[in-house]
Design a protein around this motif. Sequence first.
Motif, short mmCIF file in Angstrom:
data_model
loop_
_atom_site.label_atom_id
_atom_site.label_comp_id
_atom_site.label_asym_id
_atom_site.label_seq_id
_atom_site.Cartn_x
_atom_site.Cartn_y
_atom_site.Cartn_z
N GLN A 1 26.14 9.88 55.27
CA GLN A 1 25.02 10.31 55.76
C GLN A 1 24.31 9.38 56.39
O GLN A 1 24.51 8.06 56.40
CB GLN A 1 24.16 10.83 54.32
CG GLN A 1 24.69 12.11 54.01
CD GLN A 1 23.56 12.92 52.88
OE1 GLN A 1 23.22 12.35 51.95
NE2 GLN A 1 23.13 13.80 53.32
N PHE A 2 23.05 9.72 56.97
CA PHE A 2 22.13 8.81 57.82
C PHE A 2 20.90 8.72 57.11
O PHE A 2 20.27 9.66 56.70
CB PHE A 2 22.20 9.34 59.18
CG PHE A 2 23.45 8.94 59.74
CD1 PHE A 2 23.82 7.77 60.85
CD2 PHE A 2 24.36 9.96 59.81
CE1 PHE A 2 24.90 7.86 61.56
CE2 PHE A 2 25.54 9.83 60.29
CZ PHE A 2 25.93 8.74 61.49
N ASP A 3 20.03 7.47 57.27
CA ASP A 3 18.69 7.57 57.39
C ASP A 3 18.28 7.12 58.39
O ASP A 3 18.88 6.82 59.45
CB ASP A 3 18.14 6.85 56.05
CG ASP A 3 18.72 5.50 56.03
OD1 ASP A 3 19.12 4.83 56.91
OD2 ASP A 3 18.15 4.59 55.07
N GLU A 4 16.86 6.83 58.57
CA GLU A 4 16.40 6.36 59.59
C GLU A 4 17.22 4.98 60.24
O GLU A 4 16.88 4.82 61.33
CB GLU A 4 14.76 5.88 59.49
CG GLU A 4 13.88 6.85 59.35
CD GLU A 4 12.40 6.53 59.12
OE1 GLU A 4 12.46 5.90 57.96
OE2 GLU A 4 11.59 6.53 59.72
N LEU A 5 17.54 4.23 59.59
CA LEU A 5 17.97 2.97 60.03
C LEU A 5 19.64 3.13 60.33
O LEU A 5 20.18 2.24 60.84
CB LEU A 5 18.01 1.92 58.69
CG LEU A 5 16.70 1.10 58.64
CD1 LEU A 5 16.67 0.18 57.48
CD2 LEU A 5 16.27 0.66 59.88
N GLY A 6 20.32 4.18 59.69
CA GLY A 6 21.55 4.44 60.34
C GLY A 6 22.53 4.89 59.18
O GLY A 6 21.91 5.61 58.19
N LEU A 7 23.64 4.53 59.39
CA LEU A 7 24.83 5.41 58.54
C LEU A 7 24.89 4.59 57.18
O LEU A 7 24.89 3.24 57.07
CB LEU A 7 25.92 5.18 59.30
CG LEU A 7 27.56 5.76 58.73
CD1 LEU A 7 28.25 6.29 59.87
CD2 LEU A 7 28.13 4.57 57.98
N LEU A 8 24.88 5.39 56.30
CA LEU A 8 25.33 4.97 54.68
C LEU A 8 26.68 5.23 54.29
O LEU A 8 26.97 5.97 53.90
CB LEU A 8 24.35 5.48 53.81
CG LEU A 8 22.75 5.46 54.17
CD1 LEU A 8 21.98 6.59 53.55
CD2 LEU A 8 22.37 4.01 53.59
N CYS A 9 27.54 3.96 54.48
CA CYS A 9 28.83 4.14 54.54
C CYS A 9 29.38 4.64 53.13
O CYS A 9 28.83 3.90 52.10
CB CYS A 9 29.73 3.02 55.03
SG CYS A 9 31.38 2.97 54.66
N GLU A 10 30.40 5.58 52.90
CA GLU A 10 30.86 5.81 51.50
C GLU A 10 32.07 5.37 51.40
O GLU A 10 32.61 5.56 50.19
CB GLU A 10 30.68 7.35 51.59
CG GLU A 10 29.42 7.92 51.71
CD GLU A 10 29.41 9.41 51.19
OE1 GLU A 10 30.29 10.16 50.79
OE2 GLU A 10 28.02 9.95 51.43
N LYS B 1 27.42 2.88 64.85
CA LYS B 1 27.88 3.89 64.16
C LYS B 1 29.20 4.35 64.73
O LYS B 1 30.23 4.99 64.31
CB LYS B 1 26.75 4.89 64.39
CG LYS B 1 27.29 6.31 63.82
CD LYS B 1 26.78 7.33 64.86
CE LYS B 1 27.48 8.43 64.70
NZ LYS B 1 27.03 9.58 65.52
N THR C 1 17.35 0.88 66.97
CA THR C 1 17.11 0.25 65.42
C THR C 1 17.09 -1.20 65.55
O THR C 1 16.29 -1.80 65.20
CB THR C 1 18.28 0.65 64.48
OG1 THR C 1 18.34 2.03 64.57
CG2 THR C 1 17.84 0.45 63.11
N GLU D 1 22.73 3.57 64.51
CA GLU D 1 23.11 4.83 65.57
C GLU D 1 22.87 4.34 66.93
O GLU D 1 23.51 4.91 67.81
CB GLU D 1 22.41 6.29 65.20
CG GLU D 1 22.99 6.94 64.25
CD GLU D 1 22.31 8.16 63.91
OE1 GLU D 1 22.75 9.11 64.14
OE2 GLU D 1 21.13 7.95 63.56
N GLY D 2 21.94 3.53 67.15
CA GLY D 2 21.57 3.32 68.35
C GLY D 2 20.93 1.96 68.48
O GLY D 2 20.50 1.29 67.65
N LEU E 1 23.92 -3.23 58.46
CA LEU E 1 23.49 -2.11 58.93
C LEU E 1 24.31 -1.55 59.78
O LEU E 1 24.87 -2.00 60.92
CB LEU E 1 22.20 -2.39 59.85
CG LEU E 1 20.84 -2.35 59.02
CD1 LEU E 1 19.54 -2.62 60.22
CD2 LEU E 1 20.48 -1.22 58.23
#
Lengths: 280, 534
Positions: B107-116, B96, B145, B141-142, B138
């Motif tokens: 935005q992020f979900d548990e798996l990470g960033l959802l690129c727009e 990320k 994952t 963020e860290g 994917l």
Amino acid sequence: MTKKIFICGCEKDGKIEKESVERLIQSLEEKNIGYTYIEDLCGTVLKNPDDLESLFTAEDALVFGCQSRAMQNLIGNSGKKVQENRTEYYHIDDKDGNKLVESVRTDNPKALKIKYADEWNPWYPVIDYERCNGCRKCLNFCLFSVYSVEDDGSVVVSASANCKDMCPACARVCPQNAIIFPKHADSPIDGGEGEMLSGDNVLEQIQNDDVYSVLSARRNNFKVSLLKKEQLKMAEEERKNCSTTEEVEEKACDCNCNCKTEIEPDCACKDEDSDKNCCC
Amino acid sequence: MILKNNNPSGGLGNSLPQSPDKLKQIRDLICDYTAERELIPPLQEEEVIFHSGELIKKHPELFLYQKLLAVMINNHSWRDIVSGIPFNRRILLLPKCIAHATECPAQFDELGLLCEQCGKCDIADITTRADELGYHTLVSEGTTTVSTLLGSGKVECVIGVGCLHSFEKSFPLAVKEAVPSIAIPLYNNDCKNSKVDKLWLDEILPIRKESNWYGWINIDALRSEVNSWFEKDQLAVYINGEDESSQIAIDWLAQGGKRWRPLIMLAVYKALMGSEAVMDECIQKLAVSIECFHKASLVHDDIVDEDHERYAQPTLHRQYDTPVAINVGDLILGFGYQFIAESGAKHIRKLLKIASYGHRDLAIGQGEELLWRRNKALLSVEDILKIFSLKTSPAFEVALQFGAIISDAGDEVMQVLTTYSSALGIAYQIKDDLDDFNLGNIDNAFNTIQPSLVTAIVNREHPDKMKVWFEDFQKGNDLCKKEIWKQTEIREGIKEAEQMLENYKLKALSSITDLKSPALKILLTRLLNKILNG
Ligand code: SF4
Ligand code: SF4
């Protein structure tokens, strides 16, 4: 009402607006109210907790800074605060908090400062024990052994400095939303209100189902949601357009004439007596 | 106190040249270096370190880049295999921190960033490219994952971008699961506005080569196939006796269990034969025969150990009685040999020899244990290891060697398998022992019937204390049961046993270093992990 007032400036990160801090300080000084300014609460709690003695032992205190929940748990996690003493936490821009200040009297109308001179950027998680149910997901998830378990089974942040700068991933894994990163930019990870965007437990799915289909599904869902967002935006714009401009008048005729293809048709022919080649 | 202060450790040899050209130059050097030797993945950490040391000897100026070299060498060892994996089975992992630190709208979900796809950073570009090729991408963020993914054992290939620091953390996991992977380090380590060498990434992303890579074996899928062979009506095809004993045998064979042995045989066969592996009747019969030897030994074990339950059902001698159980056990052994003989396999004689040796060694190991029980003294550590080795290793060995023989593998492979299974067998038993201790399963741990490594270690160091505890325990002293965990002597014993477990794991892993088939090497690495972790 005598209270001790503390203000955190979040200087290591700048999460708190300088102006807000200045405004508060100014109003305190005008009223001749004493206060203690803390350069960076996150940093001091971890690195020089002794400096915070006055906060830990204050019988009645007001603390201003970032999210109140973040600060409360930050202090709570240190385990140093005298439990029965009263401390209220307010966001620096909180109106109620700022109002409270008006009725405060202090014993010592001086301004004190607690410095944080360390290089290290204090980025680490804080657990909200009102929410944590001890499931240990964070502990198993973190690669840097930031968490550990105490003898009584409670999960604690034991190696804060191991935490990867800017990585708040464990906060998203926590099913209880119990993990706070005070310096994170967004709510609710910074301890603020709001819901976590849930990925329907993708992490668990990944461990139990076919990784590839889980990933594809996630991507497709996201694409759909992006599309929806686009559509919403468009709809929004359309509505705006509709409400501001007059209904567009029907200027064109119903016939097949050539002027139909023009951008601003200005057709005067009669429907009945025209054909494609007619030019009005 | 909950918050503690400890500083993260800095590392040596942690740098990265800051220009794509220099990076390319080092990549080329590595190409030359690896061209002279065959690096068959997965490489163990020591091997990677060894090779980077060799390179530094040749090019001392690379000393600063020790970690980078290690990463590149490892990448290189995987390159061919990665090229053989279809794009849609690959996962591209981006960190990320490449995203725009302040303006990224995603935005992020548990798996990470959802690129727009706002285009403010390289992620939009990279993901579009990867998407077109068919990758799953994917943006995490860290490294955590990443670890979940790698640890799932279901990922077939990873192209990972990250800082050298994070690779150090995830490398052991990737090795453990033997995931074909290529790692591309970021220019900086500071987790904000990071940059990746796009040239390098562009070179790696599209690599694709038709190859006969069938190495990734879906163990779960294989297990369900194996399980289907143990359905009652399937078994009845081979065991056609109408008599009651045969029926009991079928029921017993059809009952639960992990079916590790037939699974191992098949996995080895698939690894070595690739697309030529066919699951015909011959293979099925051999798979069933291996399970027969195992299931027969369980019937007899349960009688000997006076166990009442297995697979959450009454044991056979409880369902019927001991004489019936002994006999059914014998019958199942007979079936085992019969199926080998009738399998129509090419090397029946070799197979029979291996099965009978395994059978023999198991009985000898069991014999040692039984004779020991008669005099109730605590065994020495060496004796226990010997029993472990005799009792458990043959089971794995038979399965592994069956798989190798039906694939026409040579003697070098057989030799490796023997060393591997011996280390694996011992590790398996130590793990079993440790589980009893770690789960607080004191009745098993302090068992007077079964030898335990931990108690043997404690006994070697503190015979007097052990004597007292042992007697207390036999008297059924409850306090002793509860308190015993907290004793430092026991804790130390557990630690030592854990160390031994690690050593045997390493031994198993180092036994396979010289295998020529990457598919087999990868499989054996994964199996070790799977078998020892449930
Ligand atoms: S994941 Fe959340 S609920 Fe679970 S132990 Fe960690 S902080 Fe507590
Ligand atoms: S391109 Fe994607 S990841 Fe990069 S800043 Fe924009 S939304 Fe964020």
